[in-house]
Motif scaffolding. Structure first.
Motif, PDB file in Angstrom:
ATOM      1  N   GLN A 120      27.533  91.666  56.034  1.00  0.00           N
ATOM      2  CA  GLN A 120      26.094  91.851  55.906  1.00  0.00           C
ATOM      3  C   GLN A 120      25.662  92.959  56.849  1.00  0.00           C
ATOM      4  OE1 GLN A 120      23.713  90.097  53.915  1.00  0.00           O
ATOM      5  NE2 GLN A 120      22.333  91.712  54.649  1.00  0.00           N
ATOM      6  N   GLN A 121      24.990  93.985  56.335  1.00  0.00           N
ATOM      7  CA  GLN A 121      24.524  95.049  57.208  1.00  0.00           C
ATOM      8  C   GLN A 121      23.533  94.481  58.210  1.00  0.00           C
ATOM      9  OE1 GLN A 121      21.880  98.569  56.263  1.00  0.00           O
ATOM     10  NE2 GLN A 121      23.900  99.471  55.944  1.00  0.00           N
ATOM     11  N   GLY A 122      23.698  94.877  59.472  1.00  0.00           N
ATOM     12  CA  GLY A 122      22.911  94.316  60.556  1.00  0.00           C
ATOM     13  C   GLY A 122      23.676  93.266  61.332  1.00  0.00           C
ATOM     14  N   ASP A 146      28.999 109.831  56.437  1.00  0.00           N
ATOM     15  CA  ASP A 146      28.285 110.974  57.010  1.00  0.00           C
ATOM     16  C   ASP A 146      28.789 111.339  58.400  1.00  0.00           C
ATOM     17  OD1 ASP A 146      26.628 111.339  54.801  1.00  0.00           O
ATOM     18  OD2 ASP A 146      25.189 109.848  55.528  1.00  0.00           O
ATOM     19  N   GLY A 147      29.799 110.619  58.889  1.00  0.00           N
ATOM     20  CA  GLY A 147      30.335 110.897  60.207  1.00  0.00           C
ATOM     21  C   GLY A 147      29.572 110.226  61.334  1.00  0.00           C
ATOM     22  N   PHE A 148      28.704 109.257  61.000  1.00  0.00           N
ATOM     23  CA  PHE A 148      27.980 108.509  62.025  1.00  0.00           C
ATOM     24  C   PHE A 148      28.850 107.339  62.447  1.00  0.00           C
ATOM     25  CE2 PHE A 148      24.989 105.386  63.674  1.00  0.00           C
ATOM     26  CZ  PHE A 148      24.198 106.163  64.494  1.00  0.00           C
ATOM     27  N   ALA A 149      29.129 107.246  63.758  1.00  0.00           N
ATOM     28  CA  ALA A 149      30.060 106.235  64.233  1.00  0.00           C
ATOM     29  C   ALA A 149      29.442 105.351  65.298  1.00  0.00           C
ATOM     30  CB  ALA A 149      31.323 106.894  64.792  1.00  0.00           C
ATOM     31  N   VAL A 150      29.896 104.120  65.330  1.00  0.00           N
ATOM     32  CA  VAL A 150      29.605 103.180  66.401  1.00  0.00           C
ATOM     33  C   VAL A 150      30.927 102.919  67.102  1.00  0.00           C
ATOM     34  CG1 VAL A 150      28.782 100.878  66.992  1.00  0.00           C
ATOM     35  CG2 VAL A 150      27.754 102.099  65.070  1.00  0.00           C
ATOM     36  N   THR A 166      23.572  97.641  63.239  1.00  0.00           N
ATOM     37  CA  THR A 166      22.114  97.760  63.127  1.00  0.00           C
ATOM     38  C   THR A 166      21.644  99.208  63.154  1.00  0.00           C
ATOM     39  OG1 THR A 166      22.002  97.400  65.515  1.00  0.00           O
ATOM     40  CG2 THR A 166      21.614  95.490  64.097  1.00  0.00           C
ATOM     41  N   ASN A 167      22.442 100.117  63.715  1.00  0.00           N
ATOM     42  CA  ASN A 167      22.022 101.523  63.790  1.00  0.00           C
ATOM     43  C   ASN A 167      22.470 102.351  62.604  1.00  0.00           C
ATOM     44  OD1 ASN A 167      20.721 101.296  66.320  1.00  0.00           O
ATOM     45  ND2 ASN A 167      22.690 101.376  67.364  1.00  0.00           N
ATOM     46  N   LEU A 168      23.190 101.747  61.670  1.00  0.00           N
ATOM     47  CA  LEU A 168      23.593 102.472  60.478  1.00  0.00           C
ATOM     48  C   LEU A 168      22.404 102.651  59.543  1.00  0.00           C
ATOM     49  CD1 LEU A 168      26.972 100.663  59.702  1.00  0.00           C
ATOM     50  CD2 LEU A 168      26.677 102.907  60.784  1.00  0.00           C
ATOM     51  N   GLN A 209      33.234  97.015  53.505  1.00  0.00           N
ATOM     52  CA  GLN A 209      32.049  97.089  52.643  1.00  0.00           C
ATOM     53  C   GLN A 209      30.857  96.416  53.332  1.00  0.00           C
ATOM     54  OE1 GLN A 209      32.442  98.957  49.887  1.00  0.00           O
ATOM     55  NE2 GLN A 209      34.566  99.155  50.612  1.00  0.00           N
ATOM     56  N   LEU A 210      29.658  96.961  53.050  1.00  0.00           N
ATOM     57  CA  LEU A 210      28.434  96.412  53.603  1.00  0.00           C
ATOM     58  C   LEU A 210      27.451  96.111  52.489  1.00  0.00           C
ATOM     59  CD1 LEU A 210      27.798  98.822  56.621  1.00  0.00           C
ATOM     60  CD2 LEU A 210      28.839  96.569  56.697  1.00  0.00           C
ATOM     61  N   THR A 211      26.755  94.996  52.609  1.00  0.00           N
ATOM     62  CA  THR A 211      25.636  94.721  51.722  1.00  0.00           C
ATOM     63  C   THR A 211      24.414  95.460  52.263  1.00  0.00           C
ATOM     64  OG1 THR A 211      25.023  92.744  52.974  1.00  0.00           O
ATOM     65  CG2 THR A 211      26.500  92.449  51.095  1.00  0.00           C
ATOM     66  N   VAL A 212      23.598  96.011  51.391  1.00  0.00           N
ATOM     67  CA  VAL A 212      22.446  96.799  51.798  1.00  0.00           C
ATOM     68  C   VAL A 212      21.314  95.882  52.209  1.00  0.00           C
ATOM     69  CG1 VAL A 212      20.748  98.513  51.072  1.00  0.00           C
ATOM     70  CG2 VAL A 212      23.119  98.697  50.315  1.00  0.00           C
ATOM     71  N   ARG A 213      20.659  96.198  53.308  1.00  0.00           N
ATOM     72  CA  ARG A 213      19.530  95.388  53.758  1.00  0.00           C
ATOM     73  C   ARG A 213      18.336  95.584  52.832  1.00  0.00           C
ATOM     74  NH1 ARG A 213      19.258  97.097  60.018  1.00  0.00           N
ATOM     75  NH2 ARG A 213      19.935  99.071  59.108  1.00  0.00           N
TER      76      ARG A 213
END
Length: 213
Positions: A120-122, A146-150, A166-168, A209-213
């Motif tokens: 779950q995203q978040g 997009d190259g955004f990493a945590v 949460t920052n994605l 995989q992530l579910t979209v909020r």
């Protein structure tokens, strides 16, 4: 834990890779920061007194690196080094000769979650990995297309990390999980104590995989 924009292949995040301060302008010691040095592809920066070092002679295991940008040197070894192999760095700048040595760390293997696990995203994403030995530190992370990493920097005995999502971006539906093992290396000569070779090995990439909020 931090969020950054970067490329997983290059992994040039000096802050999370152990690169330190470049020192004060009065400090004449050479700051060597690998960003990163790997089994075959090599990249590092040289700074002295807060100023990039130009036209230094830089070799790794006898292979010369070229200055590709201001104070940045890169090159490719003729053959990939195996786990445990020595990485021998030499930097000659004026009358100074600095040497650094480290070994290629064992590559971590991500054991959990499995490929294409849904989150779950978040909600946080836990990563679990194995490694044949303890490096100086690990960098665990997830990256979107997009190259955004945590990323999270951990000690060499760590085998788990929990990464936030949460920052994605809210429309991100997939990420890649990974873990990087780092060796700092040791130096001789007029090297600043903030110097790090950052010799690394990277785990396999784990699609999630992530579910979209």
């Amino acid at each position: 834990m931090s969020t950054v924009r970067w490329g997983l292949v290059l992994l040039l995040l000096a802050g999370c890779s152990g690169g330190g301060s470049t020192g004060t302008t009065a400090d004449t010691r050479l700051v060597v920061t690998g960003g990163d040095l790997g089994p075959q592809t090599e990249f590092l920066t040289l700074v002295r007194g807060g100023v990039p070092v130009h036209e230094a002679t830089v070799t790794i295991n006898g292979t010369a690196l070229s200055e590709t940008a201001s104070g940045q040197y890169s090159g490719t070894l003729p053959a990939a080094l195996g786990t445990g192999s020595a990485v021998n760095l030499m930097v000659i700048d004026g009358t100074d000769t600095v040497t650094g040595t480290a070994n290629i760390p064992a590559a971590p293997t991500v054991t959990s979650p499995a490929n294409n696990t849904m989150f779950q995203q978040g909600s946080p994403i836990p990563l679990v990995w194995t490694a044949a030995s303890n490096p100086d530190r690990f960098l665990a992370g997830i990256e979107d297309s997009d190259g955004f990493a945590v990323v999270d920097s951990l000690g060499g005995s760590a085998r788990t990390a929990t990464l936030v999502t949460t920052n994605l971006s809210i429309d991100v539906t997939s990420v890649i999980g990974f873990v990087v093992a780092y060796q700092n290396g040791s130096f001789t000569g007029n090297a600043h104590p903030a110097s790090r070779m950052n010799v690394r090995q990277i785990s396999q990439q784990v699609p999630l995989q992530l579910t979209v909020r």
